[in-house]
Design a protein around this motif. Structure first.
Motif, PDB file in Angstrom:
ATOM      1  N   PRO A  11       0.901  -0.992  -0.274  1.00 54.45           N
ATOM      2  CA  PRO A  11      -0.099   0.124   0.017  1.00 54.45           C
ATOM      3  C   PRO A  11       0.715   1.664   0.332  1.00 54.45           C
ATOM      4  O   PRO A  11       1.616   1.498   0.609  1.00 54.45           O
ATOM      5  CB  PRO A  11      -0.540  -0.101   1.439  1.00 54.45           C
ATOM      6  CG  PRO A  11      -0.445  -1.729   1.902  1.00 54.45           C
ATOM      7  CD  PRO A  11       0.940  -2.243   1.603  1.00 54.45           C
ATOM      8  N   ILE A  12       0.268   2.680  -0.625  1.00 53.61           N
ATOM      9  CA  ILE A  12       1.230   3.582  -0.690  1.00 53.61           C
ATOM     10  C   ILE A  12       0.592   4.837  -0.534  1.00 53.61           C
ATOM     11  O   ILE A  12      -1.222   5.044  -0.505  1.00 53.61           O
ATOM     12  CB  ILE A  12       1.172   4.148  -2.445  1.00 53.61           C
ATOM     13  CG1 ILE A  12       2.064   2.918  -2.860  1.00 53.61           C
ATOM     14  CG2 ILE A  12       1.501   5.034  -2.581  1.00 53.61           C
ATOM     15  CD1 ILE A  12       2.616   3.466  -4.501  1.00 53.61           C
ATOM     16  N   SER A  15      -2.301   7.343  -1.595  1.00 51.99           N
ATOM     17  CA  SER A  15      -3.376   6.896  -1.940  1.00 51.99           C
ATOM     18  C   SER A  15      -4.833   7.362  -2.506  1.00 51.99           C
ATOM     19  O   SER A  15      -5.016   6.963  -1.002  1.00 51.99           O
ATOM     20  CB  SER A  15      -2.642   5.075  -2.325  1.00 51.99           C
ATOM     21  OG  SER A  15      -1.680   5.093  -2.924  1.00 51.99           O
ATOM     22  N   THR A  16      -5.302   7.206  -3.547  1.00 52.46           N
ATOM     23  CA  THR A  16      -6.599   7.794  -2.915  1.00 52.46           C
ATOM     24  C   THR A  16      -7.883   7.134  -3.867  1.00 52.46           C
ATOM     25  O   THR A  16      -7.450   7.277  -5.341  1.00 52.46           O
ATOM     26  CB  THR A  16      -6.948   9.374  -3.177  1.00 52.46           C
ATOM     27  OG1 THR A  16      -6.215  10.044  -1.654  1.00 52.46           O
ATOM     28  CG2 THR A  16      -8.228  10.244  -2.817  1.00 52.46           C
ATOM     29  N   CYS A  17      -8.718   6.781  -3.946  1.00 52.50           N
ATOM     30  CA  CYS A  17      -9.505   6.664  -4.974  1.00 52.50           C
ATOM     31  C   CYS A  17     -11.390   6.899  -4.089  1.00 52.50           C
ATOM     32  O   CYS A  17     -11.696   7.215  -3.141  1.00 52.50           O
ATOM     33  CB  CYS A  17      -9.770   4.689  -4.662  1.00 52.50           C
ATOM     34  SG  CYS A  17     -10.744   3.841  -3.261  1.00 52.50           S
ATOM     35  N   SER A  49      -8.404   7.569   1.573  1.00 50.22           N
ATOM     36  CA  SER A  49      -7.163   7.532   1.770  1.00 50.22           C
ATOM     37  C   SER A  49      -5.902   7.177   2.179  1.00 50.22           C
ATOM     38  O   SER A  49      -6.198   6.597   3.529  1.00 50.22           O
ATOM     39  CB  SER A  49      -6.347   9.242   1.162  1.00 50.22           C
ATOM     40  OG  SER A  49      -6.726  10.188   0.999  1.00 50.22           O
ATOM     41  N   LEU A 123      -7.550   0.228  -2.701  1.00 49.95           N
ATOM     42  CA  LEU A 123      -5.967   0.751  -2.066  1.00 49.95           C
ATOM     43  C   LEU A 123      -5.055  -0.076  -1.729  1.00 49.95           C
ATOM     44  O   LEU A 123      -3.971  -0.358  -1.867  1.00 49.95           O
ATOM     45  CB  LEU A 123      -6.104   2.043  -1.573  1.00 49.95           C
ATOM     46  CG  LEU A 123      -7.532   2.827  -1.977  1.00 49.95           C
ATOM     47  CD1 LEU A 123      -7.471   4.040  -0.397  1.00 49.95           C
ATOM     48  CD2 LEU A 123      -6.691   4.273  -2.514  1.00 49.95           C
TER      49      LEU A 123
END
Length: 320
Positions: A11-12, A15-17, A49, A123
């Motif tokens: 996982p980064i 990171s967003t979705c 995020s 994510l």
């Protein structure tokens, strides 16, 4: 079961979705706590995020003033459950924009709880199965109603019509269904799920149970066979609706007038106060909407209506 093949994806942080998470209709009249379906409208908007700090941070981008303490928030509780099985992530930041009004009876809490775990799973490289996501999201439903039920959660995650054969162990069955148009009226009164559960009888007569089992089986068969007449005959509840309908002014009149307008049938959506009706075509669904509006206009209760169809996808990731 966890998808072990995807566990190597790191996982980064940041990171967003974004996820659209749909409203749902639970119970579907006779299937208390075991049947539900997703709606194409309305939808909540969830932006999630991966954060570099521990726990769940919640930002509400609406006017519903829902709790921001994770343990007291349905989304937060679902994410906490997921984090317990995600050792390589410390936490999440959630921006929640709800259009499904809490207490409406069309799965507001489920949209929140299911939507966030679908977003988190995206994510994380989709390492969890849909059944896992339902399991996590049910912790949110417990916050909302005191009970881990999945009749809203399952269709929100799986899409379409779902049957909850069992909670322990979790056993979810996706059901094929013919094209059905759905009309929903949400009278602007509040019926809390927890309160609607408290008034239910804890024991039922055997003759009522037998009738209910027949209706549930008939409804499932009607859906699978695309038999609209059988669907309509089976949309009858002799156990829950007679008790809960007293909480919804105008309910009996709405149901009677909608069926006279051509609806296959319908009833209380979840614990109410929303009422849903199923129709074979869009014209009938629109006529049903007019009857719903007429009743609540006459009795002087503000209302919202939705004309929609069954959502086959469930909660889905959309472009940021």
């Amino acid at each position: 079961m966890t998808n072990l093949n995807n566990q190597h994806i790191a996982p980064i942080v940041g990171s967003t979705c974004k996820v659209l998470s749909p409203a749902t209709v639970a119970n579907v009249v006779c299937g208390f706590d075991i049947l539900g379906f997703a709606l194409n409208e309305p939808n909540d908007i969830i932006t999630l995020s991966i954060s570099n700090g521990p726990g769940v941070t919640i930002i509400n981008a609406d006017d519903f003033n829902l709790p921001t303490k994770a343990e007291d928030n349905v989304s937060g509780a679902a994410l906490i459950a997921l984090l317990e099985e995600t050792p390589d992530v410390q936490g999440f930041t959630l921006i929640s924009e709800k259009t499904i009004k809490p207490g409406s009876g069309i799965g507001s809490s489920a949209a929140s709880a299911a939507g966030v775990v679908v977003a988190a799973n995206h994510l994380l490289g989709n390492r969890f199965s849909k059944a896992d996501l339902v399991r996590f999201a049910m912790f949110g439903e417990k916050v909302a109603s005191g009970v881990k039920h999945a009749d809203n959660i399952a269709p929100c995650i799986y899409g379409g019509v779902t049957l909850i054969r069992s909670i322990y162990p979790l056993d979810i069955v996706s059901l094929q269904a013919p094209l059905l148009h759905v009309t929903v009226v949400h009278p602007q009164i509040e019926v809390r799920t927890a309160d609607a559960r408290q008034i239910l009888r804890q024991k039922v007569l055997l003759k009522d149970a037998i009738k209910q089992w027949g209706n549930i089986a008939g409804l499932v068969a009607g859906l699978l066979q695309g038999d609209y007449d059988l669907i309509g005959r089976s949309l009858e509840d002799v156990i829950i609706e007679p008790v809960r309908s007293i909480l919804i002014p105008g309910f009996d009149e709405v149901k009677k007038r909608c069926k006279e307008a051509g609806a296959l049938g319908g009833g209380i959506s979840g614990s109410g106060p929303s009422i849903f009706m199923l129709s074979k075509d869009a014209a009938t669904a629109a006529a049903v909407e007019k009857e719903m509006a007429a009743v609540f206009t006459r009795i002087g209760i503000a209302y919202h209506t939705h004309l929609t169809t069954i959502n086959s996808e469930g909660a889905k990731v959309v472009p940021l």
